[in-house]
Design a protein around this motif. Structure first.
Motif, PDB file in Angstrom:
ATOM      1  N   LEU A 239       1.343  -1.587  -0.412  1.00 42.13           N
ATOM      2  CA  LEU A 239       0.159   0.095   0.210  1.00 42.13           C
ATOM      3  C   LEU A 239       1.569   1.161  -0.004  1.00 42.13           C
ATOM      4  N   ASP A 240       0.641   2.143  -0.918  1.00 43.51           N
ATOM      5  CA  ASP A 240       2.093   3.263  -1.294  1.00 43.51           C
ATOM      6  C   ASP A 240       1.117   4.447  -1.067  1.00 43.51           C
ATOM      7  N   ALA A 241       1.211   5.929  -0.300  1.00 40.80           N
ATOM      8  CA  ALA A 241       1.369   7.063  -0.250  1.00 40.80           C
ATOM      9  C   ALA A 241       1.291   8.191  -0.349  1.00 40.80           C
ATOM     10  N   ASP A 242       1.559   8.200  -1.296  1.00 41.88           N
ATOM     11  CA  ASP A 242       1.552   9.763  -1.918  1.00 41.88           C
ATOM     12  C   ASP A 242       0.961  11.301  -2.050  1.00 41.88           C
ATOM     13  N   PHE A 243       1.202  12.094  -0.267  1.00 44.95           N
ATOM     14  CA  PHE A 243       0.944  12.938  -0.345  1.00 44.95           C
ATOM     15  C   PHE A 243       1.682  14.602   0.534  1.00 44.95           C
ATOM     16  N   ASP A 244       1.411  14.853   0.574  1.00 44.14           N
ATOM     17  CA  ASP A 244       1.771  16.364   1.529  1.00 44.14           C
ATOM     18  C   ASP A 244       0.769  15.762   2.383  1.00 44.14           C
ATOM     19  N   PRO A 245       1.477  16.088   3.998  1.00 48.99           N
ATOM     20  CA  PRO A 245       0.956  15.950   5.640  1.00 48.99           C
ATOM     21  C   PRO A 245       1.212  17.687   5.311  1.00 48.99           C
TER      22      PRO A 245
ATOM     23  N   PHE B 107      -8.472  13.162  -3.636  1.00 46.23           N
ATOM     24  CA  PHE B 107      -7.408  11.650  -3.289  1.00 46.23           C
ATOM     25  C   PHE B 107      -8.006  11.343  -4.278  1.00 46.23           C
ATOM     26  N   HIS B 108      -6.758  10.283  -4.501  1.00 41.77           N
ATOM     27  CA  HIS B 108      -7.341   9.181  -6.046  1.00 41.77           C
ATOM     28  C   HIS B 108      -6.422   7.910  -5.094  1.00 41.77           C
ATOM     29  N   VAL B 109      -7.227   6.486  -5.377  1.00 41.02           N
ATOM     30  CA  VAL B 109      -7.223   5.432  -4.756  1.00 41.02           C
ATOM     31  C   VAL B 109      -6.993   4.831  -5.968  1.00 41.02           C
ATOM     32  N   ARG B 110      -5.961   4.341  -6.461  1.00 42.77           N
ATOM     33  CA  ARG B 110      -5.369   2.651  -7.598  1.00 42.77           C
ATOM     34  C   ARG B 110      -5.493   1.643  -7.370  1.00 42.77           C
ATOM     35  N   ASP B 111      -6.191   0.566  -7.545  1.00 47.43           N
ATOM     36  CA  ASP B 111      -6.219  -0.806  -7.553  1.00 47.43           C
ATOM     37  C   ASP B 111      -5.817  -1.637  -8.301  1.00 47.43           C
ATOM     38  N   SER B 112      -5.134  -2.978  -7.559  1.00 46.09           N
ATOM     39  CA  SER B 112      -5.182  -3.629  -9.414  1.00 46.09           C
ATOM     40  C   SER B 112      -5.674  -5.175  -9.001  1.00 46.09           C
ATOM     41  N   CYS B 113      -7.137  -4.798  -9.125  1.00 44.39           N
ATOM     42  CA  CYS B 113      -8.184  -5.848  -9.860  1.00 44.39           C
ATOM     43  C   CYS B 113      -8.344  -6.223 -10.783  1.00 44.39           C
TER      44      CYS B 113
ATOM     45  N   GLY C  51      -0.733  -7.664  -6.437  1.00 46.84           N
ATOM     46  CA  GLY C  51      -0.065  -6.113  -7.275  1.00 46.84           C
ATOM     47  C   GLY C  51      -0.527  -5.215  -5.281  1.00 46.84           C
ATOM     48  N   SER C  52      -0.973  -4.119  -5.785  1.00 43.17           N
ATOM     49  CA  SER C  52      -0.949  -3.282  -5.161  1.00 43.17           C
ATOM     50  C   SER C  52      -1.864  -2.658  -4.724  1.00 43.17           C
ATOM     51  N   VAL C  53      -2.316  -0.964  -3.853  1.00 41.29           N
ATOM     52  CA  VAL C  53      -2.781  -0.209  -4.105  1.00 41.29           C
ATOM     53  C   VAL C  53      -2.675   1.105  -2.974  1.00 41.29           C
ATOM     54  N   GLU C  54      -2.413   2.511  -4.195  1.00 38.46           N
ATOM     55  CA  GLU C  54      -1.784   3.348  -3.935  1.00 38.46           C
ATOM     56  C   GLU C  54      -2.497   4.526  -4.042  1.00 38.46           C
ATOM     57  N   VAL C  55      -2.797   5.509  -3.390  1.00 46.62           N
ATOM     58  CA  VAL C  55      -3.187   6.390  -2.312  1.00 46.62           C
ATOM     59  C   VAL C  55      -2.172   6.906  -2.992  1.00 46.62           C
TER      60      VAL C  55
END
Lengths: 127, 390
Positions: free
Chosen positions: B249-255, B299-305, B284-288
């Motif tokens: 689970l990867d998260a990329d944001f400005d806190p 907010f973007h949530v991308r998954d590998s479903c 695979g992964s889930v990316e936020v």
């Protein structure tokens, strides 16, 4: 061991809660009626009241108000059981010591009872 | 001849303002001839008519050519919506609503004909205005009727579900009494009983949460917070679930992005969205990631479903609809997420990236406006709040 009064208009639930609490060494007094609960509380002075929010003739908050207004029962710890969520703030304002959300498990019930009983020997003098 | 039109419109507005009380009286008299409204109190019947007349005059004076859409359309729309909702609640059908407007047109035409400076030029202007008003009112009526039906349904479902909690509690405690029993039959069925009672309990919780949000009994109370605080709980829960499934689970944001959103609603929306992404991703992964768009955050949530079909994408935010039916679930998570976002003035979208997964996108204003729920606003009021039962 503590004396616990269980106030709830669901007799089946009462039977099971009584079993659980007696397993943990507590004595249980049961009633399904709010007004009777006030009389019993005055007379028996339980260590803890487990009070349902919705009762037949009276609501849990009415019973709680009466308990808190009567000097003979004002300091008895009350655990408010409810199927409603988000009741915590309101229950606290009315003078409940904790809220037990339904449906609760044996463990939820046991730990809530122990937590509130611990308050009894603690700081009930300064509510 | 815009100048002449404009003169007629101003004269018409003058005449309406001059005869406002008379118009209301005449209209009420005519509308009350309908037996079906005999029991409706006068105040309810009159309802939005004075506001309609004010909006009509303002539109006429704005000189925008006499169409409702162009002249004060937004204000009319808002009055029409409110009026339509009261009509739905009073049990009016659509023909009664249209009848009210036809009566209004007749009364207004009489007034205009009596006004010397209007001449006959008012006829097409009034006709166009009233046609547009009827169209807006009918559209609003249909919207309001659907909204009311949804609200009533949600409240009913919420009440029934709430009532299920007592017998469910009895079953949970009774099932737990079996834990210590050594009988082989009891030992084999007891875990099944526990697991399925847990499922019912989760379903009851979800339905209640959904019904509460759908019935709009939830207040929206924005609080100033940093993005990292808003994301802390949803990310924490999703990370735990992802780890259990061996997913990244990867998260990329400005806190440090400053927000003023409702923490409970936002957390409910993001938690459901992330839980959904993790649940339906097996490899695979889930990316936020979070995008700062000035007045909004996305907010973007991308998954590998395995992806979703067009049809599934069209219904995925509706209650009890599930895109991937091979997974357990109530089908309420995304419906709750959508309502929690919409209640804050935001929106939510989903797209399928073929067989490579899905992309969910939540757009929220950075500064959400406070709204009060119908049932939960008990601040400072300890009396008479028992409607919370539903």
């Amino acid at each position: 061991m503590a004396k616990v009064m269980f106030v709830n208009d669901e007799p089946d639930l009462g039977t099971l809660v009584q079993m659980v609490l007696e397993d943990h060494g507590h004595a249980v007094v049961m009633t399904t009626d709010g007004e009777r609960a006030l009389d019993i509380a005055r007379r028996e002075q339980p260590d803890l009241v487990i009070l349902d929010w919705v009762l037949g003739r009276m609501t849990g908050d009415e019973v709680l108000r009466w308990l808190r207004d009567d000097p003979a029962t004002a300091r008895i710890p009350v655990l408010l059981a409810s199927a409603m969520v988000d009741l915590h703030d309101r229950a606290r304002r009315l003078g409940a010591d904790a809220v037990l959300e339904k449906p609760y498990s044996t463990e939820d019930l046991h730990s809530a009872v122990e937590r509130v009983l611990a308050l009894r020997s603690g700081d009930r003098a300064t509510p | 001849m815009p100048d002449q039109d404009s003169r007629v419109e101003t004269s018409l507005a003058d005449a309406i303002e001059r005869c406002r009380d008379e118009i209301i009286e005449e209209w009420l008299k005519a509308v009350r001839r309908d037996q079906r409204v005999s029991g409706v109190p006068l105040t309810d019947l009159r309802n939005a008519l004075p506001d309609y007349l004010d909006g009509l005059c303002a539109g006429l004076r704005s000189g925008a050519g006499g169409t409702v859409e162009e002249s004060g359309g937004a204000a009319w729309r808002s009055v029409a919506r409110e009026h339509a909702l009261t009509r739905v609640r009073l049990g009016f059908d659509v023909t009664q609503l249209v009848h009210e407007f036809i009566v209004l047109r007749r009364v207004l035409t009489d007034v205009a004909e009596r006004a010397e400076d209007c001449g006959h030029a008012h006829v097409p202007i009034l006709a166009e205005l009233m046609d547009a008003a009827i169209s807006i009112a009918v559209g609003s009526y249909v919207e309001a009727r659907d909204y009311e039906a949804r609200r009533v349904q949600a409240a009913t479902v919420g009440f029934i579900t709430h009532e299920l909690r007592n017998p469910l509690n009895v079953c949970v405690l009774a099932a737990e009494r079996l834990h210590g029993v050594r009988d082989p039959m009891v030992k084999s069925v007891s875990p099944l009983l526990d697991r399925n009672l847990r499922r019912i309990s989760d379903l009851v919780d979800s339905v209640l949460e959904s019904a509460k949000v759908e019935a709009e009994s939830v207040a929206c109370r924005p609080k100033k917070s940093r993005l990292s605080d808003v994301l802390a709980d949803p990310l924490g829960t999703a990370r735990e679930c992802a780890e259990r499934k061996g997913l990244e689970l990867d998260a990329d944001f400005d806190p440090d992005i400053e927000l003023e959103v409702d923490p409970v609603l936002t957390s409910a929306a993001l938690e459901n969205l992330l839980e959904n992404a993790v649940k339906y991703t097996d490899e695979g992964s889930v990316e936020v990631s979070v995008e700062d768009r000035g007045p909004e955050v996305v907010f973007h949530v991308r998954d590998s479903c395995p992806g979703l079909s067009e049809e599934e994408l069209g219904t995925i935010f509706e209650p009890f609809r599930r895109g991937h039916t091979n997974k357990p679930g109530s089908g309420l998570g995304l419906a709750i997420a959508r309502r929690a976002v919409v209640l804050q003035g935001g929106h939510i979208e989903a797209e399928s990236v073929g067989e490579h997964g899905c992309h969910f996108q939540v757009t929220l204003p950075k500064h959400v406006t406070t709204t009060l729920g119908e049932a939960n606003d008990d601040e400072g009021d300890d009396e008479g709040d028992d409607e919370e039962r539903a």
